[in-house]
Design an enzyme around this catalytic site. Structure first.
Site, PDB file in Angstrom:
ATOM      1  N   GLU A 117     -16.492  -3.787 -12.276  1.00  0.00           N
ATOM      2  CA  GLU A 117     -17.749  -4.069 -11.589  1.00  0.00           C
ATOM      3  C   GLU A 117     -18.734  -4.707 -12.560  1.00  0.00           C
ATOM      4  O   GLU A 117     -18.823  -4.306 -13.725  1.00  0.00           O
ATOM      5  CB  GLU A 117     -18.326  -2.765 -11.039  1.00  0.00           C
ATOM      6  CG  GLU A 117     -19.638  -2.942 -10.282  1.00  0.00           C
ATOM      7  CD  GLU A 117     -20.261  -1.615  -9.867  1.00  0.00           C
ATOM      8  OE1 GLU A 117     -21.035  -1.619  -8.889  1.00  0.00           O
ATOM      9  OE2 GLU A 117     -19.973  -0.580 -10.516  1.00  0.00           O
ATOM     10  N   LYS A 153     -19.573  -3.193  -1.443  1.00  0.00           N
ATOM     11  CA  LYS A 153     -19.897  -1.825  -1.860  1.00  0.00           C
ATOM     12  C   LYS A 153     -20.811  -1.148  -0.855  1.00  0.00           C
ATOM     13  O   LYS A 153     -21.862  -1.674  -0.484  1.00  0.00           O
ATOM     14  CB  LYS A 153     -20.542  -1.848  -3.243  1.00  0.00           C
ATOM     15  CG  LYS A 153     -20.778  -0.474  -3.846  1.00  0.00           C
ATOM     16  CD  LYS A 153     -21.337  -0.602  -5.263  1.00  0.00           C
ATOM     17  CE  LYS A 153     -21.534   0.753  -5.925  1.00  0.00           C
ATOM     18  NZ  LYS A 153     -22.083   0.618  -7.302  1.00  0.00           N
ATOM     19  N   CYS A 210     -17.118   2.050  -7.805  1.00  0.00           N
ATOM     20  CA  CYS A 210     -18.003   2.917  -8.571  1.00  0.00           C
ATOM     21  C   CYS A 210     -18.501   4.138  -7.786  1.00  0.00           C
ATOM     22  O   CYS A 210     -17.726   5.041  -7.487  1.00  0.00           O
ATOM     23  CB  CYS A 210     -19.170   2.093  -9.127  1.00  0.00           C
ATOM     24  SG  CYS A 210     -19.922   2.818 -10.620  1.00  0.00           S
TER      25      CYS A 210
END
Length: 528
Positions: free
Chosen positions: A102, A202, A235
């Protein structure tokens, strides 16, 4: 003047693409023979070779300052040059899929406007294929996608990378931002021939004000010739039900691609801890890659299966790291691996039968009375910004219990090295509210930072005392992640994990290093 400007723009883009293509095919020619020789060796059935590259991203010195697209591309191409080197190195090892972290291409800490020149346009391609390397003029502002596509061709491997993307919208879309565009933190996947396969936006942003949350959750999966059903998330997503858990439960995913710019937090949420814990808890393979900026607490990547991990964690080196491992399909039945209670000790069974109770919402209930040979004092200490209730593990061996709200945690332990190190068993059953809001149920046997109670929860990386232990708790959630970390940031696989009655347990004998953390980290998603 307009025509002249368009000509200049086209000339600039043609030079850019020509540079990519010449470099790509030249390097492909150099490495293709080597790759073909490796490929002829083949891989055992049910196995594939994966790589993740923990990349030290080259950052813009002033991310909040506005710039132009050409300057943004110059910076991003420096990072992409390093990606290309890793692809070629991986190709020589027969890698079939490679993953980059990321924020690895553009960096972080932008404002919404300063990020905009760094964004590629990502078209919606439900019914048609697109190969950005071979079809560079099909869409504007796709230079980064083009380079990634060409890398996949050069390496003849699937490639997953993270970048910022943009999508125009208008007032007919009730979610459309005021500036008329979405900005997404996005993973993209390319096949080994450079074809765009899928993307993921995301869902759970971590104070990323330059990006938007997608109007709907992406459940992004893709199949490959070497392993079926990969799922993707980014994440902070790993701590939430959507989309991470949903992919495993409802979409049959057995392989996870996980990109991150994760700031480590011991004792429970260092990056490699949660990566491995997800693999063990859900019986999946996890290809996990972090950004490498030790000064920001960012390091820790790995290729994890339920039974084995290959990882990298380095707070000293300024350099990135390519991790390559051959990995097999996860076993068909996790219970056969993790819930074999035939070897459970008699003392362990006895503890289950004598479970005491705690009063609801009484964190000071004297749950330890009558549990060990002497009364053990409970105390409170801050761990992970949460107020844990703990009891000390002073003895060479013992049995401890500590409760908070509806959760009681138990441990039966024996220390093989008895030093002056202070250990404690802690419990937390409440809403975590710092750096995100989510409900946690946790049982944790941890090494404290010193002899004082208030040091329990400090970030410790070295220990000498090895343990045999059984750790368990009466969790209200079915989603419990087993964490086992030893001295020197060393991962160890639990000996047994699973459910017995209403308790989730982890058992381990013969640790190879001193114990840092043995924890059961439960997420009660419904109470977020």
């Amino acid at each position: 003047m307009k025509g002249s400007g368009a000509t200049c723009e086209r000339t600039r883009k043609e030079r850019f693409i020509a540079h990519i293509m010449l470099g790509a095919w030249y390097k492909l020619g150099l490495f293709l023979l080597c790759y073909q020789i490796i490929s002829l060796e083949g891989h055992p059935e049910g196995h594939y070779v994966a790589a993740v590259y923990e990349h030290r991203s080259i950052l813009t010195p002033n991310p909040k300052v506005l710039t132009d697209r050409e300057s943004a591309l110059r910076l991003m191409n420096q990072n992409l040059d390093l990606y290309e080197e890793q692809v070629m190195a991986a190709a020589k090892e027969g890698v079939q899929i490679i993953v980059f972290p990321e924020d690895g291409i553009h960096g972080f800490n932008f404002t919404r406007d300063s990020l905009y020149p760094f964004l590629d346009f990502l078209p919606s391609l439900q019914s048609e294929e697109w190969n950005p390397c071979l079809e560079p003029y099909k869409f504007n502002d796709t230079e980064v996608l083009q380079r990634l596509s060409c890398m996949a061709i050069m390496g003849q491997m699937y490639l997953v990378a993270n970048l910022g993307t943009k999508q125009p919208c208008n007032s007919s879309d009730a979610h459309c931002p005021a500036d008329g565009r979405y900005q997404f933190n996005t993973n993209v996947v390319f096949s080994d021939n450079g074809t765009f396969v899928t993307s993921y936006r995301k869902q759970n942003l971590y104070f990323e004000y330059a990006f938007d949350t997608p109007p709907e959750v992406d459940y992004s999966t893709f199949d490959t010739p070497f392993a079926e059903k990969f799922g993707i998330f980014i994440c902070f997503d790993i701590l939430f039900f959507e989309p991470a858990v949903r992919l495993v439960k409802d979409y049959g995913v057995k392989h996870i691609v996980f990109t991150a710019a994760w700031m480590n937090q011991l004792p429970l949420l260092a990056s490699i801890e949660i990566q491995q814990a997800f693999a063990v808890a859900f019986n999946v393979n996890v290809l996990a890659v972090n950004n490498h900026h030790p000064s920001l607490g960012m390091t820790g990547s790995g290729i994890h299966s339920p039974r084995r991990s290959f990882w990298y964690h380095n707070m000293e080196s300024p350099e990135g790291k390519l991790i390559i491992a051959q990995i097999s399909d996860p076993p068909a039945d996790a219970d056969l691996l993790w819930n074999d209670t035939s070897s459970t000790t008699e003392s362990y069974r006895e503890f289950f039968s004598k479970e005491p109770s705690c009063e609801e919402n009484d964190i000071d209930a004297p749950c330890n009375k009558g549990w060990s040979h002497e009364t053990v004092p409970s105390f409170h200490s801050t761990m992970m910004y949460d107020n844990f209730t703990l009891v000390p593990a002073w003895e060479e061996q013992g049995s401890l219990q500590v409760c908070s709200n509806s959760l009681c945690c138990y441990v039966d332990y024996q220390r093989h090295v008895l030093s002056d190190d202070f250990y404690a068993l802690g419990v937390f059953d409440d809403l975590h509210t710092v750096h995100g809001t989510y409900y946690v149920q946790a049982c944790a046997l941890v090494k404290c930072g010193g002899p004082q109670f208030e040091t329990c929860g400090h970030e410790i990386t070295n220990a000498t005392d090895t343990f045999d232990f059984h750790l368990w708790g009466n969790f209200s959630t079915s989603y419990v992640f087993p964490i086992l970390l030893t001295s020197g940031m060393t991962l160890e696989i639990p000996g047994q994990v699973g459910w017995e009655g209403s308790h989730y347990f982890m058992r381990k004998n013969q640790l190879s290093e001193g114990l840092l953390t043995a924890a059961l980290y439960g997420r009660w998603y419904e109470r977020d």
